[in-house]
Design an enzyme around this catalytic site. Structure first.
Site, PDB file in Angstrom:
ATOM      1  N   GLU A 193      35.531  54.737  71.348  1.00  0.00           N
ATOM      2  CA  GLU A 193      34.536  55.604  70.678  1.00  0.00           C
ATOM      3  C   GLU A 193      34.109  55.014  69.338  1.00  0.00           C
ATOM      4  OE1 GLU A 193      36.242  59.552  70.527  1.00  0.00           O
ATOM      5  OE2 GLU A 193      36.446  59.656  72.700  1.00  0.00           O
ATOM      6  N   GLU A 302      36.001  58.793  79.419  1.00  0.00           N
ATOM      7  CA  GLU A 302      36.577  60.083  79.020  1.00  0.00           C
ATOM      8  C   GLU A 302      35.474  61.103  79.077  1.00  0.00           C
ATOM      9  OE1 GLU A 302      38.451  61.108  75.180  1.00  0.00           O
ATOM     10  OE2 GLU A 302      39.258  59.087  75.234  1.00  0.00           O
TER      11      GLU A 302
END
Ligand code: BMA
Length: 382
Positions: A193, A302
């Site tokens: 991320e 995710e």
């Protein structure tokens, strides 16, 4: 004699052709010294993507909503009768001195057993790492102090410490062995991320160059110094990029990446606003194109909708968000249950009796969604 010669030429041509075909079909991942099982997995995953995508769940075998460490149990299995195809595990906390459990309190000893059990059944293992800030564990990975990445790079004040951490990661990963002593292949997803602003390796906390150097040093150290050849490297942004340039801004290079991915979560009510579905679909199409050009795999590494308040989220939202994109896998985050501090429920896969259970079973039964029973017969490591 003449016929014999022609026959021999024909045979040698035929074998050359089939050899060429085998060579063309079997490509090495970014690590040119990858173990046989790792290279096989990489090639088999490429073929598998044409057929469907695997479902993954974080910490699946360790605990679920209202249970912990029950041999063979899994919330996904309670609901579908089958295990996920991909098991996500997390190393955050391993870098702490004498650490026996990760940041979510999963003992590393147990984690190793779960990893082996999942692998032996034919499942895929992916590992993330919410490493603490090297300046202190107070905020863990969620410390955005500028200069932190620079401090772990060669010449930085935390470089020696960072190498000690990598030694611990290497020792954990090299202890993962199958029944024949082979290294268990791992889809390794460090510094995830990175287009977000919440981790010490995030967008505002370091420069593009520092991020790439962090990745390249980590890859070099684990591969060349620690001789780990069982890793497929998963590059991962958050879902907030709009263009291919943004997605690739910190891409460390084709020689060190095998899977392109991002993370995106559902918030709000998907019946009222479709931004998650639209944005995720667009993002996957975009990274799918890049993956095709670069001949890499791609995934939704995710995702989830905390506590799944919309009963049809699986087939009405997630399925559409993935659409026709030929991703390798989609992984939902962990089933922690009730959080003691906020009293909020924190889980992303349904459990027995949860309102989205029937819809999840529908999702499970679709041809394109692959769980353990679908993949175990394919033998992805051979
Ligand atoms: C977050 C939450 C946290 C957890 C962290 C690392 O998304 O689930 O509770 O500690 O991931 O697993």
């Amino acid at each position: 004699m003449k016929y014999l010669k022609q026959y021999l030429i024909l045979i040698s041509w035929a074998s050359c052709l089939s050899f060429c075909r085998v060579v063309a079909q079997h490509v090495m991942p970014s690590d040119k010294e990858a173990t046989k099982e790792t290279a096989n997995l990489y090639n088999n995953l490429k073929r598998l993507a044409a057929r469907g995508y695997m479902f993954g769940h974080q910490d699946d075998l360790a605990y679920g909503v209202e249970w912990k460490y029950k041999e063979g149990r899994s919330d996904v299995k309670d609901v579908t009768g089958d295990y996920p195809a991909v098991y996500g595990w997390e190393l955050g906390g391993l870098e702490r001195p004498n650490s026996e459990e990760n940041l979510d309190r999963v003992p590393f000893k147990k984690m190793k057993q779960f990893i082996k059990a999942g692998y032996e059944r034919g499942g895929i293992i992916t590992i993330s790492w919410h490493a603490d800030s090297p300046f202190g564990a107070q905020k863990g990975a969620w410390d955005t102090t500028h200069g932190t990445v620079a401090s772990v790079l060669p010449g930085g004040s935390n470089h020696a410490l960072y190498k000690e951490w990598l030694d611990k990661v290497a020792s954990f990963i090299s202890s993962l062995k199958g029944s024949k002593g082979e290294a268990i292949p791992v889809l390794f997803r460090p510094f995830h991320e990175h287009t977000g602003n919440w981790f010490w390796w995030g967008k505002n906390a370091c420069t593009d160059f520092e991020y790439k150097t962090l990745w390249r040093f980590t890859n070099y150290y684990l591969q060349k110094e620690k001789k780990l050849h069982n890793l497929l490297w998963v590059y991962n942004t958050s879902g907030n990029f709009q263009t291919r340039e943004e997605f690739l801004e910190r891409y460390p290079g084709d020689d060190m990446v095998d899977v392109l991915s991002f993370d995106a979560y559902q918030y709000g009510d998907p019946q009222k606003e479709k931004w998650f579905e639209i944005n995720t679909n667009k993002g996957l199409a975009l990274i799918g194109e890049i993956a095709k050009e670069k001949d890499k795999l791609f995934a939704l590494a995710e995702t989830g909708y905390e506590a799944i308040p919309y009963a049809n989220w699986w087939t009405e939202t997630l399925l559409k968000a993935i659409g026709d994109n030929k991703i390798s896998y989609v992984l939902v985050w962990r089933n922690h249950g009730c959080q003691s501090d906020t009293k909020k429920m924190h889980y992303y896969a349904p459990y027995k009796g949860q309102s989205s259970e029937p819809d999840f079973v529908k999702f499970y039964n679709m041809d394109r969604t692959l769980f353990e029973k679908d993949i175990s017969s394919i033998k992805l490591y051979q």
